[in-house]
Design an enzyme around this catalytic site. Structure first.
Site, PDB file in Angstrom:
ATOM      1  N   HIS A  19      -4.507  -4.430   1.497  1.00 16.66           N
ATOM      2  CA  HIS A  19      -4.368  -5.150   2.738  1.00 16.66           C
ATOM      3  C   HIS A  19      -5.525  -4.390   3.830  1.00 16.66           C
ATOM      4  O   HIS A  19      -6.140  -3.423   3.461  1.00 16.66           O
ATOM      5  CB  HIS A  19      -3.034  -5.275   3.465  1.00 16.66           C
ATOM      6  CG  HIS A  19      -2.399  -3.909   3.804  1.00 16.66           C
ATOM      7  ND1 HIS A  19      -2.979  -3.114   4.853  1.00 16.66           N
ATOM      8  CD2 HIS A  19      -1.397  -3.328   3.247  1.00 16.66           C
ATOM      9  CE1 HIS A  19      -2.183  -1.964   4.569  1.00 16.66           C
ATOM     10  NE2 HIS A  19      -1.007  -2.211   4.036  1.00 16.66           N
ATOM     11  N   HIS A  22      -5.544  -0.474   3.952  1.00 16.94           N
ATOM     12  CA  HIS A  22      -6.344   0.034   3.009  1.00 16.94           C
ATOM     13  C   HIS A  22      -7.903  -0.150   3.185  1.00 16.94           C
ATOM     14  O   HIS A  22      -8.700   0.787   2.927  1.00 16.94           O
ATOM     15  CB  HIS A  22      -5.935  -0.415   1.777  1.00 16.94           C
ATOM     16  CG  HIS A  22      -4.441  -0.513   1.346  1.00 16.94           C
ATOM     17  ND1 HIS A  22      -3.804  -1.491   1.134  1.00 16.94           N
ATOM     18  CD2 HIS A  22      -3.484   0.595   1.217  1.00 16.94           C
ATOM     19  CE1 HIS A  22      -2.373  -1.254   1.031  1.00 16.94           C
ATOM     20  NE2 HIS A  22      -2.352   0.080   1.179  1.00 16.94           N
ATOM     21  N   CYS A 127      15.349   9.398   0.042  1.00 21.44           N
ATOM     22  CA  CYS A 127      14.910   7.890   0.326  1.00 21.44           C
ATOM     23  C   CYS A 127      14.018   7.357  -0.625  1.00 21.44           C
ATOM     24  O   CYS A 127      12.962   8.136  -1.242  1.00 21.44           O
ATOM     25  CB  CYS A 127      13.697   7.987   1.584  1.00 21.44           C
ATOM     26  SG  CYS A 127      12.927   6.363   1.904  1.00 21.44           S
ATOM     27  N   CYS A 130      10.365   6.454  -0.055  1.00 24.01           N
ATOM     28  CA  CYS A 130       9.164   7.612   0.032  1.00 24.01           C
ATOM     29  C   CYS A 130       9.213   8.535  -1.248  1.00 24.01           C
ATOM     30  O   CYS A 130       8.422   9.187  -1.520  1.00 24.01           O
ATOM     31  CB  CYS A 130       9.774   8.137   1.239  1.00 24.01           C
ATOM     32  SG  CYS A 130       9.671   7.482   2.854  1.00 24.01           S
ATOM     33  N   CYS A 144      15.402   6.710   7.390  1.00 20.23           N
ATOM     34  CA  CYS A 144      14.134   7.223   7.168  1.00 20.23           C
ATOM     35  C   CYS A 144      13.062   6.474   7.992  1.00 20.23           C
ATOM     36  O   CYS A 144      13.167   5.347   8.236  1.00 20.23           O
ATOM     37  CB  CYS A 144      13.526   6.603   5.641  1.00 20.23           C
ATOM     38  SG  CYS A 144      11.791   6.400   5.471  1.00 20.23           S
ATOM     39  N   HIS A 147      10.956   3.613   6.559  1.00 20.19           N
ATOM     40  CA  HIS A 147      11.510   2.561   5.740  1.00 20.19           C
ATOM     41  C   HIS A 147      12.559   1.887   6.762  1.00 20.19           C
ATOM     42  O   HIS A 147      13.002   0.991   6.269  1.00 20.19           O
ATOM     43  CB  HIS A 147      11.945   2.665   4.376  1.00 20.19           C
ATOM     44  CG  HIS A 147      10.671   2.996   3.458  1.00 20.19           C
ATOM     45  ND1 HIS A 147      10.130   4.290   3.413  1.00 20.19           N
ATOM     46  CD2 HIS A 147      10.012   2.174   2.680  1.00 20.19           C
ATOM     47  CE1 HIS A 147       9.152   4.123   2.532  1.00 20.19           C
ATOM     48  NE2 HIS A 147       8.902   3.091   2.151  1.00 20.19           N
ATOM     49  N   LYS A 296       3.564  -1.441  12.422  1.00 21.80           N
ATOM     50  CA  LYS A 296       2.492  -0.909  11.735  1.00 21.80           C
ATOM     51  C   LYS A 296       2.510  -2.309  10.436  1.00 21.80           C
ATOM     52  O   LYS A 296       3.408  -2.718   9.939  1.00 21.80           O
ATOM     53  CB  LYS A 296       2.869   0.277  10.859  1.00 21.80           C
ATOM     54  CG  LYS A 296       1.783   0.796  10.030  1.00 21.80           C
ATOM     55  CD  LYS A 296       2.562   1.665   8.954  1.00 21.80           C
ATOM     56  CE  LYS A 296       1.462   2.167   7.777  1.00 21.80           C
ATOM     57  NZ  LYS A 296       2.075   2.803   6.572  1.00 21.80           N
ATOM     58  N   LYS A 299       3.625  -4.023   3.657  1.00 23.23           N
ATOM     59  CA  LYS A 299       4.283  -5.043   2.841  1.00 23.23           C
ATOM     60  C   LYS A 299       5.855  -5.204   3.102  1.00 23.23           C
ATOM     61  O   LYS A 299       6.206  -6.252   3.154  1.00 23.23           O
ATOM     62  CB  LYS A 299       4.235  -4.805   1.375  1.00 23.23           C
ATOM     63  CG  LYS A 299       4.560  -5.708   0.393  1.00 23.23           C
ATOM     64  CD  LYS A 299       4.592  -5.163  -0.912  1.00 23.23           C
ATOM     65  CE  LYS A 299       5.487  -5.872  -1.910  1.00 23.23           C
ATOM     66  NZ  LYS A 299       5.727  -5.088  -3.140  1.00 23.23           N
TER      67      LYS A 299
HETATM   68  O1  ME8 Z   1       0.559   6.708   0.722  1.00 23.76           O
HETATM   69  N1  ME8 Z   1      -3.211   1.039   9.171  1.00 23.76           N
HETATM   70  O2  ME8 Z   1      -0.647   5.209  -0.735  1.00 23.76           O
HETATM   71  P1  ME8 Z   1      -0.340   3.986   0.200  1.00 23.76           P
HETATM   72  C1  ME8 Z   1      -4.153   1.949   8.677  1.00 23.76           C
HETATM   73  N2  ME8 Z   1      -0.272   6.867  -2.724  1.00 23.76           N
HETATM   74  N3  ME8 Z   1      -4.226   2.586   7.287  1.00 23.76           N
HETATM   75  C2  ME8 Z   1      -3.325   1.985   6.621  1.00 23.76           C
HETATM   76  C3  ME8 Z   1      -2.138   1.305   6.992  1.00 23.76           C
HETATM   77  C4  ME8 Z   1      -2.209   0.652   8.230  1.00 23.76           C
HETATM   78  N4  ME8 Z   1      -1.378  -0.342   8.651  1.00 23.76           N
HETATM   79  N5  ME8 Z   1      -1.600   0.958   5.837  1.00 23.76           N
HETATM   80  C5  ME8 Z   1      -2.023   1.542   4.842  1.00 23.76           C
HETATM   81  C6  ME8 Z   1       0.210   6.374  -0.369  1.00 23.76           C
HETATM   82  N6  ME8 Z   1      -3.246   2.204   5.494  1.00 23.76           N
HETATM   83  C7  ME8 Z   1      -0.084   7.634  -1.529  1.00 23.76           C
HETATM   84  C8  ME8 Z   1      -1.416   8.439  -1.290  1.00 23.76           C
HETATM   85  S1  ME8 Z   1      -2.762  10.362  -1.754  1.00 23.76           S
HETATM   86  C9  ME8 Z   1      -2.998  11.663  -2.625  1.00 23.76           C
HETATM   87  C10 ME8 Z   1      -1.604   9.520  -2.059  1.00 23.76           C
HETATM   88  C11 ME8 Z   1      -3.997   3.256   4.416  1.00 23.76           C
HETATM   89  O3  ME8 Z   1      -0.853   2.811  -0.525  1.00 23.76           O
HETATM   90  C12 ME8 Z   1      -3.982   4.625   5.189  1.00 23.76           C
HETATM   91  O4  ME8 Z   1      -5.142   5.287   4.605  1.00 23.76           O
HETATM   92  O5  ME8 Z   1       1.019   3.840   1.055  1.00 23.76           O
HETATM   93  C13 ME8 Z   1      -2.852   5.177   4.644  1.00 23.76           C
HETATM   94  O6  ME8 Z   1      -2.714   6.557   4.913  1.00 23.76           O
HETATM   95  C14 ME8 Z   1      -2.856   4.782   3.310  1.00 23.76           C
HETATM   96  O7  ME8 Z   1      -3.343   3.584   3.299  1.00 23.76           O
HETATM   97  C15 ME8 Z   1      -1.380   4.748   2.469  1.00 23.76           C
HETATM   98  O8  ME8 Z   1      -1.393   4.110   1.228  1.00 23.76           O
END
Ligand code: ME8
Length: 639
Positions: A19, A22, A127, A130, A144, A147, A296, A299
């Site tokens: 989204h 990301h 959790c 997480c 949490c 969540h 925020k 999903k």
């Molecule tokens: O945490 N605003 O993966 P994830 C800004 N797999 N950035 C956002 C966002 C938002 N609303 N939502 C997501 C994980 N992001 C782990 C990471 S790394 C070794 C493991 C972006 O799919 C932002 O970069 O939940 C956030 O830190 C990341 O997606 C979390 O991605």
């Protein structure tokens, strides 16, 4: 000599589709990578997907797929999205890659052998979202914080990493390297967390509960905790321990993340590296959240915004620009499509797009589409600080970009765009063009404007690579990436006179929002207008054809003390008689952009036919003509 630069994004979970959040992180990584290429650094950019763990296992089950089928499917959504957003990553890593798994096992064994991993029974609040245990202190109202669910009590024998042992070392490192975690607010957040005793970290999950993970090298009955697995991607991707990429890039490593994963990156990761005897990364760059309606984007809240949809509606470069300009790196930002449309129309269509098409149109009109020569004598009178403004913009840009302050760097670029627009207003090339003796001046002015556009095209390259290349082509610069190097941008007067320029294009057409109410729409509960005039509907208003006009000529009307006769360019020439002679001289008005009512029935005033009316505020005796904040193309509609 080239300096290496290494940038990573988080590897994203494959339990959800990509989204806007990301996309923002990954575009930021792409922008910083392109910037470092501009300053002649050798760069490496890693992104990828995080594919193990309970969450993924459950998501696969929901779709009736095996975990392998499921991770292949979602991972490819991320992998295929990035080229569509012009993301130039060098590698796409997956935690299910063979080499990554080998590295995770190697590091686990290494730390186990030093005695920093031990086995113990533990009961705690877990959790599942997480995939980790929470302490009471970390929960918000017993829930949490991410969540908003109550964790479950779980009692298990597990393996633990002696993270607490490294607490003092980490505090010391952060204090000695104040920009290790930046912006500062996140450094402070980590330090404040480290004020409390740091618990050891549970780094295993029993296979009786989760099977989808990397088996511990020292106990077949356990898989590795996802974070201990995922964080290691940053070095496994470089071929740790003896890959060439690792040797070259790890010492200069920088990560970008959002604040949601500050703790794993600011605490787990450096202590893991320390325990494994690996030097720690150089900077952790942390941005805020993209929110929708104060929440925020995520999903689970069902409020995600699809980056591809926005790109398809508004264009890729406009979308990239909006994200980087709108969010102050480090702070939260609220996504709003109207704000996107407004930025697109003001910054891109009006400020940059119009400047570009106006200057190129003048180069075609006055010089048959050739870059004119500049005259060194005239230059003294017609530089008007332009070269200095370019230098100032580049200096500010170079200060802010390496700090990830993209919004500030873009503000500096747009200030220079504003200077170029002012330069047109002040030098009035259309007036110079009328006088054959001012040909040299006209050449110099148009040359300087083209040169300013050359600098702009370079500075916008990291954020808007396609637009930069389109501008470059229309400025007659050979398609060569070295053009974007900062050193070249700093030199003034590098465009070659007599180069033939292709016909201009529209860089950014104006757009309307696809959703939401137009900003100009009437609101309920509006107060009665102060004039006491009857309330009108939007239809009455839209009947008015309001246009921006540039005053190209102005003279007094004989025997009429209050009247001036103006020639106004609104895409076509209009003569307008206006009662403003007591407040303005003809010289005051020449080159000014005003707003006119273009569909007013013509009327004769003192024998002169007037084809429109100029908007002005009437303050007692004084009349003040309404002008614009920025220059736009003559004929632009006002709504
Ligand atoms: O945490 N605003 O993966 P994830 C800004 N797999 N950035 C956002 C966002 C938002 N609303 N939502 C997501 C994980 N992001 C782990 C990471 S790394 C070794 C493991 C972006 O799919 C932002 O970069 O939940 C956030 O830190 C990341 O997606 C979390 O991605």
């Amino acid at each position: 000599m080239a300096t290496p630069f290494y940038i990573t994004t988080p590897i994203y979970y494959v339990n959800a589709r990509p989204h806007l959040g990301h996309a923002y992180t990954t575009i930021s990584a792409d922008v910083i990578r392109r910037y470092h290429e501009m300053v002649t650094d050798e760069t490496y950019f890693l992104t990828g997907t995080d594919e193990h763990g309970d969450k993924v296992m459950r998501a696969a089950k929901n779709e009736n797929l095996t975990p392998r089928e499921y991770v292949d499917k979602i991972s490819s959504l991320f992998k295929n999205l990035w080229p569509e957003l012009h993301i130039s990553n060098d590698q796409f890593i997956r935690t299910t890659d063979k080499n990554h798994i080998l590295v995770v096992k190697k590091i686990l064994q290494q730390i186990y052998d030093t005695g920093d991993i031990y086995y113990s029974e533990y009961e705690g609040q877990y959790c599942f979202g997480c995939e980790r245990f929470y302490t009471d202190r970390e929960l918000v109202n017993g829930k949490c914080p991410d969540h908003e669910t109550k964790p479950e009590i779980i009692k298990e024998a597990n393996y633990f990493f002696r993270m607490g042992k490294y607490q003092e070392w980490l505090i010391d490192h952060i204090q000695k390297h104040p920009d290790f975690i930046r912006p500062e607010r996140y450094k402070n957040e980590v330090l404040s967390f480290l004020k409390e005793p740091l618990d050891d970290l549970c780094i295993s999950r029993p296979k009786s509960r989760i099977t989808w993970g990397i088996t511990l090298p020292f106990d077949e009955n356990y898989v590795t905790y996802v974070w201990f697995d995922a964080l290691l991607n940053y070095i496994s991707g470089l071929g740790y321990p003896d890959g060439e990429l690792y040797t070259k890039y790890w010492p200069v490593s920088q990560h970008i993340i959002a604040k949601d994963i500050l703790k794993p990156h600011g605490i787990y990761w450096p202590t893991m590296l320390k325990a494994a005897g690996i030097p720690i990364f150089k900077h952790l760059n942390v941005h805020g959240y993209w929110n929708v309606d104060q929440s925020k984007m995520s999903k689970s809240l069902g409020n995600v915004i699809d980056p591809l949809e926005l790109k398809n509606v508004y264009g890729l470069d406009a979308f990239r620009y909006f994200l980087l300009r709108e969010m102050a790196f480090g702070l939260d930002s609220s996504f709003n499509e109207e704000a996107l449309v407004s930025r697109l129309n003001s910054d891109l269509a009006n400020d940059l797009g119009n400047l570009f098409s106006r200057v190129l149109a003048m180069a075609h009109k006055y010089f048959g589409g050739e870059v004119p020569d500049f005259d060194t004598d005239t230059e003294k009178d017609f530089d008007l600080g332009l070269e200095a403004h370019a230098g100032k913009a580049i200096a500010a840009y170079q200060e802010h970009m390496p700090q990830f302050a993209f919004h500030k760097a873009l503000v500096a670029v747009w200030e220079f765009i504003g200077e170029l627009n002012k330069y047109i207003d002040v030098t009035t090339p259309w007036v110079l063009a009328k006088n054959k003796t001012q040909r040299k001046q006209l050449e110099t002015v148009i040359y300087n404007l083209l040169e300013g556009l050359r600098v702009i095209s370079g500075l916008i390259y990291p954020v808007m690579p396609q637009t930069a290349e389109a501008m470059q082509k229309h400025l007659g610069i050979p398609p060569d990436k070295t053009f974007f190097k900062i050193q070249g941008l700093k030199k003034w007067k590098t465009l070659k006179p007599k180069t033939q320029l292709p016909k201009s294009i529209s860089l950014f057409p104006r757009v309307e929002a696809t959703t939401g109410t137009p900003a100009s729409g009437p609101t309920r509960n509006e107060k009665a207008p102060p004039s006491g005039k009857p309330e009108i509907t939007i239809d009455h208003f839209t009947d008015l054809d309001l246009r921006v006009g540039t005053i190209t000529h102005c003279e007094p009307v004989p025997r009429a003390k209050k009247l001036l006769k103006l020639e106004v360019d609104i895409g076509e020439k209009r003569t307008i008689v206006s009662g403003i002679a007591e407040s303005y001289t003809p010289d005051d008005l020449l080159g000014k952009q005003v707003i006119i009512i273009a569909n007013l029935k013509p009327a004769k005033l003192m024998g002169v036919k007037s084809e429109g009316m100029i908007l002005a505020a009437v303050d007692g005796e004084k009349v003040v003509v309404a002008t614009l904040d920025h220059t736009v193309a003559p004929g632009t509609k006002v709504s």
